[in-house]
Scaffold this motif. Structure first.
Motif, PDB file in Angstrom:
ATOM      1  N   THR A 196       0.850  -1.199   0.000  1.00  0.00           N
ATOM      2  CA  THR A 196       0.000   0.000   0.000  1.00  0.00           C
ATOM      3  C   THR A 196       0.880   1.242   0.000  1.00  0.00           C
ATOM      4  N   PRO A 197       0.324   2.396  -0.358  1.00  0.00           N
ATOM      5  CA  PRO A 197       1.113   3.651  -0.300  1.00  0.00           C
ATOM      6  C   PRO A 197       1.685   3.910   1.099  1.00  0.00           C
ATOM      7  N   LEU A 233       4.885   1.839   1.421  1.00  0.00           N
ATOM      8  CA  LEU A 233       5.968   2.377   0.604  1.00  0.00           C
ATOM      9  C   LEU A 233       6.552   3.645   1.225  1.00  0.00           C
ATOM     10  N   LYS A 234       5.666   4.477   1.767  1.00  0.00           N
ATOM     11  CA  LYS A 234       6.125   5.716   2.407  1.00  0.00           C
ATOM     12  C   LYS A 234       6.986   5.405   3.633  1.00  0.00           C
TER      13      LYS A 234
END
Length: 701
Positions: free
Chosen positions: A90-91, A94-95
């Motif tokens: 999910t974003p 990744l962040k």
């Protein structure tokens, strides 16, 4: 990993001498712990702390230039948050990875593990170990920030614009790893390899340190400085004793660990010299002379073989002059006016009697809610007379009352005005000068005792009566106006006063019921809060409980005895000893459990009469228990009344079998009311007999 020894020194202006040892230990201790936390030291590393008036330093063995890399497993987030339904990142994940310096390629290598109730994602990475330069910089700043500084100074740096806050202005910083300088900075200073020695006697200035291990030797040889606080203190003590031995005649140095510590914080290389004052000053009480020499001048008075002050004293000089007479003469000139002041105060004070000073106490405010010091001492005199009457009759009561009236009058003398530490001590001297009985004079000095843990108690009955009265008046008054200790705040030392009361009653075996003492103290006040006395009683028992735990008694033992609120605290030690003997018996666990069971049964039934009718005993087990009680209780009661508490409990231990049989074979709550009440009465008799020494139910596991 390769290691070298590390030296760090902060060179400053003269540090507070009373705080020097604590500052040195804290500086070195925090530095060592911080380096250890960063993996720069090993288990074999050894710390040596240094502290002199102008430096704080630490030498640490086996310090690495670079800490080993560490494998770290870091929790990221729950799987449900980090991965979508298709298993893709999910974003949010990744962040998070980006923040850790990783990218999407790391997703495949993430580990899953149960964390609590949910499954979470973990990222394994290798973290580079800290370099010595980075780690030492952090450790140095932390050690400075965490110093227990008594008072901070603010001073400007050389640029004229920046300022720094520290205990004293710092002028140099040394950081050596082996022979290499470590580039760290603090307080506007950059680390180097040079320091400075003694202000006047150093052979070299500056002193360039070739290696971390050469620090102490170079300072001693080239700088005329003993850098180690402990070694410098030991050298002072050695020289003091050697000087006393040279004087001869059994002369010895007065013992004062705090003064020795303080002087060790004043000199960098000690030299002890012998000085003297005029013998005429020895007519002044030696406590006055000793105090002014120690407190004002940091001198070491000398006592003769009989413990009397001599006219000679020792000075610890920070220089070693070719002509010592210049130093000794200067110190003798300095001390002479102070001794002359003490003599003047003593001579002037003796021109007035203590009795003539009583009226002056009415002009001294004790507390805005409790009146003047004169009013306070009237209350103390009333309490002291009541205690004296109980301890020794009318003569002791009269002596205690007189001592109480005069006990604080030395507070308005010139000597105590100059030296408050002499209160009580000077009162004794002035009382003897007035021709008062020595018992009263001693009581005036002793009424402050015990002043601290382990302090001696008053030496006679008059002193005990007065000391008890003084502390009880303080406690009663402060509790009466609601001025109670809170947390660690106790501005009127009420905990110390309560412990003093406990110690005097217990250790002197005074036959004084606590409730009577508190009632007498309360009666000396007008309009006292009626709820104050029960609160004060609980406070004193709490202090006693704390004291017993510090003496090594278990919480169970202390609770068992103090649950009964014994009136005579002198009995507590014997009760505790008896409880220990009882607890070691094989019958103890069963009887303690039975006692607890009986207590619970009786709590549920109000107004049970501790009376048994043999006509209503029907079950064999209750008949047997009653018969055994009739046989053993008179014997146990006689032993209790004679003060043989251990024997009393041992006698009662024989009730174990009939008690066990009673509970196995008898229903206490019988349907017939008279039978039920009779059985409850039997248990009430048993409960009362078993709990005269202590609440045995507190021993039940």
């Amino acid at each position: 990993m390769t290691t070298k020894n590390l030296l760090l020194e902060l060179f400053v202006e003269e540090l507070p001498p009373k705080a020097l040892k604590k500052l040195g230990d804290a500086f070195a201790g925090v530095l060592f712990e911080q380096l250890k936390a960063q993996g720069l030291t090993s288990e074999a590393s050894v710390l040596t702390a240094y502290a002199s008036p102008r430096r704080l330093a630490a030498h640490i063995t086996r310090v690495a230039a670079q800490a080993d890399d560490k494998a770290v497993s870091q929790k990221l987030m729950p799987v449900a948050v980090g991965l979508d339904a298709s298993g893709n990142a999910t974003p949010a994940l990744l962040k998070k990875l980006q923040a850790l310096g990783a990218d999407a390629s790391a997703v495949a290598g993430l580990k899953r593990a149960v964390d609590g109730k949910a499954e979470a994602l973990f990222y394994d990475s290798l973290v580079s170990g800290a370099s010595l330069e980075t780690g030492l910089q952090k450790a140095l700043l932390d050690s400075i920030a965490k110093l227990p500084i008594p008072k901070v100074m603010t001073y400007q740096l050389a640029d004229g614009w920046s300022d720094v806050k520290f205990v004293r202005p710092a002028h140099g910083l040394v950081a050596l790893h082996g022979a290499d300088v470590v580039a760290v900075s603090a307080l506007g200073l950059q680390a180097g390899n040079s320091t400075r020695g003694h202000r006047f006697e150093a052979l070299l200035d500056p002193i360039v340190l070739a290696h971390a291990d050469s620090y102490a030797k170079a300072l001693e040889t080239d700088g005329a400085v003993i850098a180690s606080f402990a070694e410098r203190r030991a050298e002072i003590e050695r020289q003091l004793n050697a000087a006393a031995l040279r004087i001869g005649g059994g002369v010895r140095v007065i013992e004062d660990e705090a003064l020795l510590d303080e002087v060790s914080g004043l000199v960098e290389r000690p030299h002890v010299l012998v000085c003297a004052f005029e013998k005429e000053f020895l007519g002044v009480p030696q406590e006055c002379l000793i105090l002014t020499m120690k407190a004002n001048q940091k001198y070491f008075p000398l006592l003769d073989a009989a413990g009397k002050l001599t006219h000679q004293f020792l000075v610890v000089s920070n220089i070693n002059p070719k002509d010592p007479s210049a130093v000794t003469g200067g110190n003798e000139r300095v001390v002479r006016p102070r001794l002359a002041d003490a003599k003047f105060f003593f001579d002037q004070d003796r021109k007035k009697t203590l009795a003539s000073r009583v009226a002056a106490l009415d002009k001294v405010v004790y507390h805005n809610k409790l009146g003047t010091l004169g009013q306070r001492m009237q209350r103390v005199a009333s309490i002291a007379a009541a205690i004296g009457l109980q301890l020794g009759g009318t003569e002791l009561a009269a002596q205690a009352a007189l001592a109480a009236q005069l006990a604080k009058t030395d507070l308005v003398t010139d000597m105590v005005g100059e030296f408050p530490e002499l209160q009580g001590t000077m009162g004794r001297y002035y009382a003897l000068n007035d021709g008062l009985d020595s018992a009263i004079a001693d009581a005036i000095e002793d009424h402050y005792k015990p002043r601290f843990a382990g302090d001696e108690l008053p030496r006679n009955q008059v002193g005990l009566a007065l000391a008890l009265a003084d502390k009880l008046e303080t406690l009663t008054g402060m509790f009466g106006i609601g001025n109670l200790p809170t947390g660690d705040k106790d501005p009127f030392a009420l905990r110390r006063h309560a412990l003093g009361v406990v110690r005097m009653l217990a250790e002197s075996q005074l036959d004084l019921p606590l409730s009577v003492l508190l009632a007498d103290a309360a009666a000396s006040f007008e309009g006292l809060d009626s709820a104050a006395t029960p609160k004060l009683s609980e406070f004193i028992y709490d202090r006693l409980a704390s004291s017993l735990r510090e003496q090594g008694y278990s919480a169970q033992e202390a609770e068992a005895v103090l649950a009964l609120k014994p009136e005579r605290l002198g009995d507590v030690a014997k009760r505790l000893a008896a409880v220990r003997v009882f607890a070691a018996l094989a019958e103890a666990p069963a009887l303690a459990a039975a006692n607890k069971r009986i207590g619970n049964i009786l709590k549920k039934t109000e107004g049970v009469d501790a009376h048994v009718s043999s006509l209503l005993l029907t079950e064999p087990a209750e008949i047997a228990l009653h018969a055994r009680m009739r046989e053993l209780l008179p014997q146990a009661d006689a032993q209790f009344d004679a003060g043989d508490y251990a024997a009393s409990l041992q006698t009662l231990a024989a009730l174990r079998e009939p008690v066990d049989a009673f509970f196995d074979g008898v229903m206490v709550n019988a349907e017939e009311v008279d039978v039920r009440l009779n059985r409850l009465g039997l248990l009430a008799c048993l409960h009362a007999a078993m709990n005269r020494v202590a609440d045995l139910s507190r021993l039940a596991s």
